[in-house]
Design a protein around this motif. Sequence first.
Motif, PDB file in Angstrom:
ATOM      1  N   LEU A 114      35.841  41.623 -17.920  1.00 45.52           N
ATOM      2  CA  LEU A 114      36.444  41.644 -19.247  1.00 45.52           C
ATOM      3  C   LEU A 114      36.024  42.877 -20.037  1.00 45.52           C
ATOM      4  O   LEU A 114      36.837  43.480 -20.754  1.00 45.52           O
ATOM      5  CB  LEU A 114      36.074  40.371 -20.007  1.00 45.52           C
ATOM      6  CG  LEU A 114      36.792  40.119 -21.335  1.00 45.52           C
ATOM      7  CD1 LEU A 114      38.309  40.050 -21.139  1.00 45.52           C
ATOM      8  CD2 LEU A 114      36.296  38.821 -21.973  1.00 45.52           C
ATOM      9  N   LEU A 115      34.777  43.288 -19.909  1.00 43.67           N
ATOM     10  CA  LEU A 115      34.327  44.508 -20.577  1.00 43.67           C
ATOM     11  C   LEU A 115      35.053  45.736 -20.024  1.00 43.67           C
ATOM     12  O   LEU A 115      35.373  46.668 -20.762  1.00 43.67           O
ATOM     13  CB  LEU A 115      32.816  44.675 -20.411  1.00 43.67           C
ATOM     14  CG  LEU A 115      31.940  43.694 -21.208  1.00 43.67           C
ATOM     15  CD1 LEU A 115      30.474  43.864 -20.839  1.00 43.67           C
ATOM     16  CD2 LEU A 115      32.128  43.870 -22.709  1.00 43.67           C
ATOM     17  N   ALA A 116      35.329  45.722 -18.721  1.00 42.96           N
ATOM     18  CA  ALA A 116      36.096  46.828 -18.131  1.00 42.96           C
ATOM     19  C   ALA A 116      37.530  46.828 -18.644  1.00 42.96           C
ATOM     20  O   ALA A 116      38.105  47.890 -18.929  1.00 42.96           O
ATOM     21  CB  ALA A 116      36.081  46.715 -16.608  1.00 42.96           C
ATOM     22  N   VAL A 117      38.127  45.650 -18.784  1.00 50.02           N
ATOM     23  CA  VAL A 117      39.483  45.547 -19.324  1.00 50.02           C
ATOM     24  C   VAL A 117      39.522  46.056 -20.764  1.00 50.02           C
ATOM     25  O   VAL A 117      40.459  46.771 -21.159  1.00 50.02           O
ATOM     26  CB  VAL A 117      39.973  44.089 -19.248  1.00 50.02           C
ATOM     27  CG1 VAL A 117      41.247  43.901 -20.055  1.00 50.02           C
ATOM     28  CG2 VAL A 117      40.215  43.680 -17.796  1.00 50.02           C
ATOM     29  N   ILE A 250      24.352  47.646 -23.790  1.00 49.65           N
ATOM     30  CA  ILE A 250      23.331  46.595 -23.851  1.00 49.65           C
ATOM     31  C   ILE A 250      23.447  45.664 -22.660  1.00 49.65           C
ATOM     32  O   ILE A 250      22.454  45.343 -21.991  1.00 49.65           O
ATOM     33  CB  ILE A 250      23.448  45.807 -25.168  1.00 49.65           C
ATOM     34  CG1 ILE A 250      23.096  46.700 -26.354  1.00 49.65           C
ATOM     35  CG2 ILE A 250      22.529  44.587 -25.147  1.00 49.65           C
ATOM     36  CD1 ILE A 250      23.341  46.046 -27.698  1.00 49.65           C
ATOM     37  N   TYR A 251      24.670  45.226 -22.354  1.00 50.24           N
ATOM     38  CA  TYR A 251      24.850  44.237 -21.284  1.00 50.24           C
ATOM     39  C   TYR A 251      24.544  44.838 -19.915  1.00 50.24           C
ATOM     40  O   TYR A 251      23.770  44.278 -19.138  1.00 50.24           O
ATOM     41  CB  TYR A 251      26.281  43.699 -21.316  1.00 50.24           C
ATOM     42  CG  TYR A 251      26.534  42.622 -20.283  1.00 50.24           C
ATOM     43  CD1 TYR A 251      26.101  41.319 -20.502  1.00 50.24           C
ATOM     44  CD2 TYR A 251      27.184  42.915 -19.087  1.00 50.24           C
ATOM     45  CE1 TYR A 251      26.312  40.336 -19.557  1.00 50.24           C
ATOM     46  CE2 TYR A 251      27.396  41.938 -18.134  1.00 50.24           C
ATOM     47  CZ  TYR A 251      26.965  40.641 -18.383  1.00 50.24           C
ATOM     48  OH  TYR A 251      27.180  39.675 -17.445  1.00 50.24           O
ATOM     49  N   TYR A 252      25.140  45.986 -19.620  1.00 46.55           N
ATOM     50  CA  TYR A 252      24.968  46.548 -18.288  1.00 46.55           C
ATOM     51  C   TYR A 252      23.557  47.071 -18.061  1.00 46.55           C
ATOM     52  O   TYR A 252      23.027  46.959 -16.943  1.00 46.55           O
ATOM     53  CB  TYR A 252      25.977  47.667 -18.053  1.00 46.55           C
ATOM     54  CG  TYR A 252      27.293  47.177 -17.497  1.00 46.55           C
ATOM     55  CD1 TYR A 252      27.417  46.761 -16.183  1.00 46.55           C
ATOM     56  CD2 TYR A 252      28.429  47.126 -18.305  1.00 46.55           C
ATOM     57  CE1 TYR A 252      28.618  46.316 -15.681  1.00 46.55           C
ATOM     58  CE2 TYR A 252      29.637  46.686 -17.807  1.00 46.55           C
ATOM     59  CZ  TYR A 252      29.728  46.276 -16.496  1.00 46.55           C
ATOM     60  OH  TYR A 252      30.919  45.832 -16.004  1.00 46.55           O
ATOM     61  N   SER A 253      22.926  47.657 -19.069  1.00 46.09           N
ATOM     62  CA  SER A 253      21.577  48.184 -18.877  1.00 46.09           C
ATOM     63  C   SER A 253      20.592  47.063 -18.572  1.00 46.09           C
ATOM     64  O   SER A 253      19.751  47.185 -17.667  1.00 46.09           O
ATOM     65  CB  SER A 253      21.129  48.969 -20.115  1.00 46.09           C
ATOM     66  OG  SER A 253      21.117  48.130 -21.268  1.00 46.09           O
ATOM     67  N   SER A 254      20.677  45.954 -19.304  1.00 41.14           N
ATOM     68  CA  SER A 254      19.765  44.834 -19.052  1.00 41.14           C
ATOM     69  C   SER A 254      20.065  44.164 -17.721  1.00 41.14           C
ATOM     70  O   SER A 254      19.152  43.794 -16.971  1.00 41.14           O
ATOM     71  CB  SER A 254      19.849  43.815 -20.185  1.00 41.14           C
ATOM     72  OG  SER A 254      21.181  43.361 -20.351  1.00 41.14           O
ATOM     73  N   THR A 255      21.345  44.021 -17.375  1.00 43.07           N
ATOM     74  CA  THR A 255      21.716  43.384 -16.116  1.00 43.07           C
ATOM     75  C   THR A 255      21.300  44.231 -14.920  1.00 43.07           C
ATOM     76  O   THR A 255      20.702  43.722 -13.960  1.00 43.07           O
ATOM     77  CB  THR A 255      23.235  43.138 -16.056  1.00 43.07           C
ATOM     78  OG1 THR A 255      23.619  42.338 -17.180  1.00 43.07           O
ATOM     79  CG2 THR A 255      23.610  42.412 -14.786  1.00 43.07           C
TER      80      THR A 255
END
Length: 317
Positions: A114-117, A250-255
């Motif tokens: 969804l973030l990519a979309v 924030i989401y991708y760096s932590s993941t």
Amino acid sequence: MRNLSGGHVEEFVLVDFPTTPPLQLLLFVLFFAIYLLTLLENSLIVFTIWLTPSLHRPMYFFLGHLSFLELWYINVTIPRLLAAFLTQDNRVSYAGCMTQLYFFIALACTECVLLAVMAYDRYLAICGPLRYPSLMPSSLATRLAAASWGSGFFSSMMKLLFISQLSYCGPNIINHFFCDISPLLNLTCSDKEQAELVDVLLALVMILLPLLAVVSSYTAIIAAILRIPTSRGRRKAFSTCATHLAAVVIYYSSTLFTYARPRAMYTFNHNKIISVLYTIIVPSLNPVIYCLRNKEVKDAFRKTVMGRCHYPRDVPD
């Protein structure tokens, strides 16, 4: 440890945050406050977008789906953690662990797509503003949102299909506050190579491919913004995607920080804190990141909530 007949583990014991009773009480109050705040924030965004015709556009349509996803996300992890703080019972049944794992993977994969979309939507809006209505009609936005949810839940089903076939003979101690793939694979007493291979392949598809789409979209966006002749035009163009970019970082760096080294992930307790960031903190921050910087959403919220309080009935034209 209680086993089923045949030596299979019947339940797991989650090692949440082993601390002193006063600190556990503090953590309970903190997580409970974050839980209520996240529920309130995301619920208000979903209903504001739903009740405001002017926000029925792809950008806010995707934002509504993201907030709805965060409502699910927060209910997968926090309620069990809060109950464990109160009852000191960290046990979870085998079926309960697999259920939590299924929804956690499904929602995490859905959020990545969804973030990519949303990044692709911002790319079309900035790089082709005149053709944007024809390039991103509501029908396409609906299909992209449905594809995000469908791919996330399908990916989770495939992973769980292989993980659930593994045998768990003991020990049954999971050094985490929720059931996740790595600790379960480390506890199995059967051959896990096939399950690990499926996990890696689906992770490449559901995490790295969306991340590549995000990076490509924002590379094109930044290049387009730099070509704008006036500084005011550049600021205006960048402000339309800065909030989404902040949420993505924030989401991708932590993941990625957590899952870049899955075998060592549960060796050190400080990695649990990193998991708190993307499972609990990020869902509470996303509404703030998107809405406090978005005048249109704030105005719609005031009109929807405040206006309905003062004017309970709409006056026809």
